[in-house]
Design a protein around this motif. Structure first.
Motif, short mmCIF file in Angstrom:
data_model
loop_
_atom_site.label_atom_id
_atom_site.label_comp_id
_atom_site.label_asym_id
_atom_site.label_seq_id
_atom_site.Cartn_x
_atom_site.Cartn_y
_atom_site.Cartn_z
N PHE A 111 22.60 -4.85 -24.88
CA PHE A 111 23.21 -4.51 -23.58
C PHE A 111 24.73 -4.44 -23.69
N LEU A 112 25.31 -5.35 -24.46
CA LEU A 112 26.77 -5.40 -24.59
C LEU A 112 27.30 -4.40 -25.62
N GLY A 113 26.40 -3.63 -26.25
CA GLY A 113 26.85 -2.64 -27.22
C GLY A 113 27.25 -3.22 -28.55
N ASP B 247 32.35 -13.90 -22.01
CA ASP B 247 33.18 -13.05 -21.14
C ASP B 247 32.33 -12.45 -20.02
N PHE B 248 31.15 -11.98 -20.38
CA PHE B 248 30.24 -11.42 -19.37
C PHE B 248 29.87 -12.49 -18.35
N GLN B 249 29.55 -13.69 -18.81
CA GLN B 249 29.17 -14.77 -17.92
C GLN B 249 30.32 -15.16 -16.99
N GLY C 131 18.54 -11.90 -17.29
CA GLY C 131 18.04 -11.45 -16.00
C GLY C 131 19.06 -10.63 -15.25
N VAL C 132 20.32 -11.04 -15.29
CA VAL C 132 21.39 -10.27 -14.65
C VAL C 132 21.53 -8.92 -15.33
N MET C 133 21.48 -8.90 -16.65
CA MET C 133 21.61 -7.63 -17.38
C MET C 133 20.44 -6.70 -17.10
#
Length: 223
Positions: free
Chosen positions: A41-43, A60-62, A80-82
């Protein structure tokens, strides 16, 4: 019209002093059960193995989306958020492809709890959105069904929760569209209102009025 681009996800934010200090500290979380999915998801290279760079990217995403603890661990909450973001992006410019939101009511604000999305349509014509929202948490679910906006308060103050609720448009016994300062993707959710980003709530304010229909359907993940 706001389309899929409105769902673009920023991975960095302006951080306060305490958060910035946490973001620069050593990231030591181990490999999580959703490691490969989160990396994809984060590439990042999806090898399913936690590296210091992976850990920092996950943290960082969190931090950006209010996921706690923001430790860089690829667990079920973060994934779950992703997953939710992925489903929102897939809605594209046709969020009502299933026809679940009525097309015979004229101007109507649709709220899909399952995908945590909202949009405004007029018949079959999309007028605004789709935009991400955050509905009620477990025990405070946003109630489903056909409703109408009955009261609007542009700079509302909640006497119950002691918080500002800008651009409030109430549609069901105290439940309203309104903007929040934090992330609409931060779990677990609201106390029943439909939380929105400020720009989206402002756009809804300009397009809706008392008496306009609101249709809420589906079920928020985790409720």
């Amino acid at each position: 019209m706001l389309g899929a681009a409105a769902l673009a996800v920023p991975l960095t934010v302006a951080l306060g002093a305490g958060t910035a200090q946490a973001a620069t500290a050593a990231c030591t979380a181990g490999t999580g059960p959703q490691q490969k999915n989160v990396e994809r998801f984060l590439g990042r290279t999806a090898d399913g193995k936690q590296s210091p760079a992976d850990c920092r990217a996950i943290r960082d995403f969190q931090l950006t989306h209010g996921i706690t603890p923001a430790a860089g661990y690829a667990g079920s909450v973060t994934w779950g958020v992703m997953e939710l973001m992925t489903r929102q992006r897939e809605a594209g410019s046709n969020p009502n492809a299933s026809g679940a939101c009525p097309v015979n009511k004229g101007r109507i604000a649709c709220v899909d709890l399952t995908r945590q999305l909202s949009w405004i349509q007029d018949g079959k014509s999309l007028k605004l959105g789709p935009v991400p929202i955050r509905s009620g948490r477990d025990g405070y679910e946003t109630r489903t069904g056909l409703k109408k906006i009955y009261w609007r308060s542009i700079d509302h103050w909640s006497t119950l929760y002691k918080v500002r609720m800008p651009y409030s448009q109430f549609f069901d016994g105290g439940q309203a569209f309104h903007s929040i300062d934090g992330s609409v993707w931060s779990p677990p959710g609201s106390h029943g209102c439909v939380n929105m980003r400020r720009g989206d709530a402002k756009a809804y304010w300009s397009m809706l009025k008392n008496g306009d229909n609101v249709y809420v359907y589906g079920r928020k993940p985790g409720t």
